[in-house]
Design a protein around this motif. Structure first.
Motif, mmCIF file in Angstrom:
data_model
loop_
_atom_site.group_PDB
_atom_site.id
_atom_site.type_symbol
_atom_site.label_atom_id
_atom_site.label_comp_id
_atom_site.label_asym_id
_atom_site.label_seq_id
_atom_site.Cartn_x
_atom_site.Cartn_y
_atom_site.Cartn_z
ATOM 1 N N ASN A 46 22.607 -32.871 30.055
ATOM 2 C CA ASN A 46 22.931 -31.574 30.009
ATOM 3 C C ASN A 46 22.285 -30.714 30.978
ATOM 4 O O ASN A 46 22.383 -29.610 31.151
ATOM 5 C CB ASN A 46 22.776 -31.330 28.615
ATOM 6 C CG ASN A 46 24.124 -31.655 27.886
ATOM 7 O OD1 ASN A 46 25.087 -30.793 27.821
ATOM 8 N ND2 ASN A 46 23.897 -32.629 26.906
ATOM 9 N N ARG A 47 21.158 -31.361 31.885
ATOM 10 C CA ARG A 47 20.714 -30.716 32.885
ATOM 11 C C ARG A 47 21.650 -30.205 33.989
ATOM 12 O O ARG A 47 22.620 -31.119 34.544
ATOM 13 C CB ARG A 47 19.256 -31.398 33.457
ATOM 14 C CG ARG A 47 18.232 -31.709 32.406
ATOM 15 C CD ARG A 47 17.477 -32.722 33.424
ATOM 16 N NE ARG A 47 16.774 -32.239 34.285
ATOM 17 C CZ ARG A 47 16.227 -32.915 35.293
ATOM 18 N NH1 ARG A 47 16.455 -34.193 35.109
ATOM 19 N NH2 ARG A 47 15.549 -32.386 36.434
ATOM 20 N N ILE A 48 21.598 -28.899 34.407
ATOM 21 C CA ILE A 48 22.398 -28.453 35.575
ATOM 22 C C ILE A 48 21.691 -28.336 36.892
ATOM 23 O O ILE A 48 20.766 -27.590 36.866
ATOM 24 C CB ILE A 48 22.976 -27.206 34.982
ATOM 25 C CG1 ILE A 48 23.873 -27.370 33.893
ATOM 26 C CG2 ILE A 48 23.890 -26.747 36.446
ATOM 27 C CD1 ILE A 48 24.633 -26.178 33.440
ATOM 28 N N ILE A 49 21.710 -29.424 37.713
ATOM 29 C CA ILE A 49 20.966 -29.557 38.911
ATOM 30 C C ILE A 49 22.021 -29.004 39.913
ATOM 31 O O ILE A 49 22.995 -29.526 40.237
ATOM 32 C CB ILE A 49 20.471 -30.721 39.352
ATOM 33 C CG1 ILE A 49 19.515 -31.322 38.122
ATOM 34 C CG2 ILE A 49 19.718 -30.812 40.621
ATOM 35 C CD1 ILE A 49 18.326 -30.407 37.662
ATOM 36 N N THR A 50 21.529 -28.030 40.623
ATOM 37 C CA THR A 50 22.441 -27.470 41.898
ATOM 38 C C THR A 50 21.655 -27.320 43.286
ATOM 39 O O THR A 50 20.411 -27.794 43.019
ATOM 40 C CB THR A 50 22.497 -25.889 41.641
ATOM 41 O OG1 THR A 50 21.366 -25.064 41.764
ATOM 42 C CG2 THR A 50 23.285 -25.559 40.235
ATOM 43 N N PRO A 51 22.365 -27.087 44.451
ATOM 44 C CA PRO A 51 21.309 -27.259 45.521
ATOM 45 C C PRO A 51 20.211 -26.123 45.491
ATOM 46 O O PRO A 51 19.563 -26.239 46.445
ATOM 47 C CB PRO A 51 22.431 -26.725 46.457
ATOM 48 C CG PRO A 51 23.754 -27.286 46.025
ATOM 49 C CD PRO A 51 23.765 -27.095 44.415
ATOM 50 N N LYS A 55 19.053 -24.976 36.650
ATOM 51 C CA LYS A 55 19.860 -23.894 36.190
ATOM 52 C C LYS A 55 19.731 -23.983 34.621
ATOM 53 O O LYS A 55 19.991 -25.200 34.003
ATOM 54 C CB LYS A 55 21.037 -23.510 36.779
ATOM 55 C CG LYS A 55 20.838 -23.511 37.984
ATOM 56 C CD LYS A 55 19.786 -22.272 38.814
ATOM 57 C CE LYS A 55 19.892 -22.014 40.154
ATOM 58 N NZ LYS A 55 18.904 -21.009 40.640
ATOM 59 N N ILE A 56 19.669 -22.946 34.052
ATOM 60 C CA ILE A 56 19.920 -22.686 32.587
ATOM 61 C C ILE A 56 20.950 -22.027 32.248
ATOM 62 O O ILE A 56 21.383 -20.998 33.193
ATOM 63 C CB ILE A 56 18.926 -21.675 31.823
ATOM 64 C CG1 ILE A 56 17.330 -22.423 32.060
ATOM 65 C CG2 ILE A 56 19.241 -21.579 30.185
ATOM 66 C CD1 ILE A 56 16.483 -21.569 31.340
#
Length: 372
Positions: A46-51, A55-56
């Motif tokens: 459920n972690r959101i990793i973006t460039p 993010k939460i």
């Protein structure tokens, strides 16, 4: 002879009981380990990793949320975090007392247990509920600040940390929300952060309310003074991230395109203020080298919903697309900014005729696509 036989039987019985207890303990430990591994895998999923970093993607629960609706909304919106409120009963706008509502705390714990098994992060918020919810925390102004801060620390934050935040390993604790009237009591707030930091290992934030400035205001103590005070508040150096309740007044128009709202985030149109919301938020982040988190991001499903987003009923004309356009505009302006930690949708967990902020189907599609 009989007594010796009895002693042997007791000895063997004791061994069998000991063996059974040992086997049970091993099974229990294995189950606990499996649960821990499962939870950790869920968190990782459920972690959101973006460039632009991690993010939460959160939602604020209405105080009167139902657990079933909350779990449904998490799935529909694709959230990795939930802002869970615990109702704090306050009798008046000048009261120094603040008491945790026991039923609200029990419900929060029940929900948090379910959220942990799903790998959903939790932001725990003591939610000021003044005179049965009739009055707003932005107007709270305790008559004795020393007494209020003592009660808030010992009667609210300390038990919430002991009973919820630490045992359930919540991601972050919000130590206060939108206390406009005494947000500048910096010594009290910085001491509060120090106290929490000493007993709680998670992240700490404070939620400040929106503000407005105007390019035509040149008075020494004018509109810019509120923003300057927020910008220079030393409590922001102490927290892990800066939360903002983002109800910025953007336009003069009842109905707006996404393009117009995007433009307004760089130069607000209402009263020709030309406030650059984007630049002011970025300055807040750069000043303290802390990410900014939209601790509340919401628009009423009404015409004029982006003129006064803080007003749950700025018009009696329902307009679900106007709400969605507000979310889309924030998405286009802020999604790719590395200094923005994320956002929390206001508000989910209860959907009825009185919940003007509950996201429309159009808004859900926008929110679901954010950080995909």
């Amino acid at each position: 002879m009989l007594s010796k036989l009895w002693l042997h039987l007791k000895r063997y019985k004791f061994k069998y009981i000991t063996l059974a207890v040992l086997v049970s303990a091993i099974i229990f430990a294995k189950e606990v380990l499996i649960d821990i591994v499962y939870i950790e895998k869920q968190y990782e999923k459920n972690r959101i990793i973006t460039p632009w970093g991690e993010k939460i993607k959160s939602g604020n629960l209405s105080v009167d949320y139902s657990i079933e609706q909350a779990l449904t909304d998490i799935e529909r919106l694709g959230l990795n975090t939930v802002n869970v409120p615990v109702q704090i009963d306050i009798p008046s706008l000048t009261a120094n007392a603040a008491v945790i509502n026991e039923e609200s705390q029990k419900k929060a714990i029940e929900l948090i247990k379910k959220l942990r098994l799903r790998g959903i992060n939790i932001i725990l918020e003591p939610y000021p509920y003044i005179r049965n919810g009739e009055l707003y925390e932005t107007q709270l102004d305790p008559s004795n600040k020393n007494e209020w801060f003592t009660n808030w620390q010992e009667g609210v934050l300390s038990p919430l940390i002991h009973d919820i935040a630490k045992p359930y390993k919540v991601y972050a604790l919000c130590i206060g929300s939108n206390f406009d009237k005494f947000e500048q009591e910096s010594n009290y707030w910085t001491n509060m952060v120090d106290f929490v930091r000493a007993v709680y290992p998670g992240r700490i934030t404070y939620k400040t309310n929106w503000w407005y400035t105007a390019e035509w205001d040149t008075q020494k103590n004018g509109l810019h003074n509120t923003y300057t005070a927020k910008l220079n508040n030393p409590v922001l150096e102490k927290v892990d991230f800066i939360s903002v309740a983002a109800y910025f007044e953007l336009t003069n128009q009842d109905i707006n395109t996404v393009e117009n709202l995007v433009s307004a985030l760089y130069s607000t149109q209402i009263f020709n203020r030309h406030q650059n919301v984007y630049a002011e938020l970025k300055s807040l982040s750069m000043k303290w080298d802390k990410p900014v988190f939209f601790g509340e991001l919401g628009f009423p499903k009404r015409n004029k919903g982006t003129i006064h987003p803080w007003d749950p009923e700025p018009s009696n004309l329902v307009n679900e697309q106007e709400q969605a356009n507000g979310f889309q505009a924030y998405k286009e302006v802020f999604e790719k900014e590395s200094w923005i930690l994320g956002f929390s949708v206001f508000a989910i967990g209860k959907d009825d005729e009185f919940k003007n902020y509950y996201p429309s189907d159009q808004s859900i599609r926008v929110i679901n696509s954010w950080y995909r």
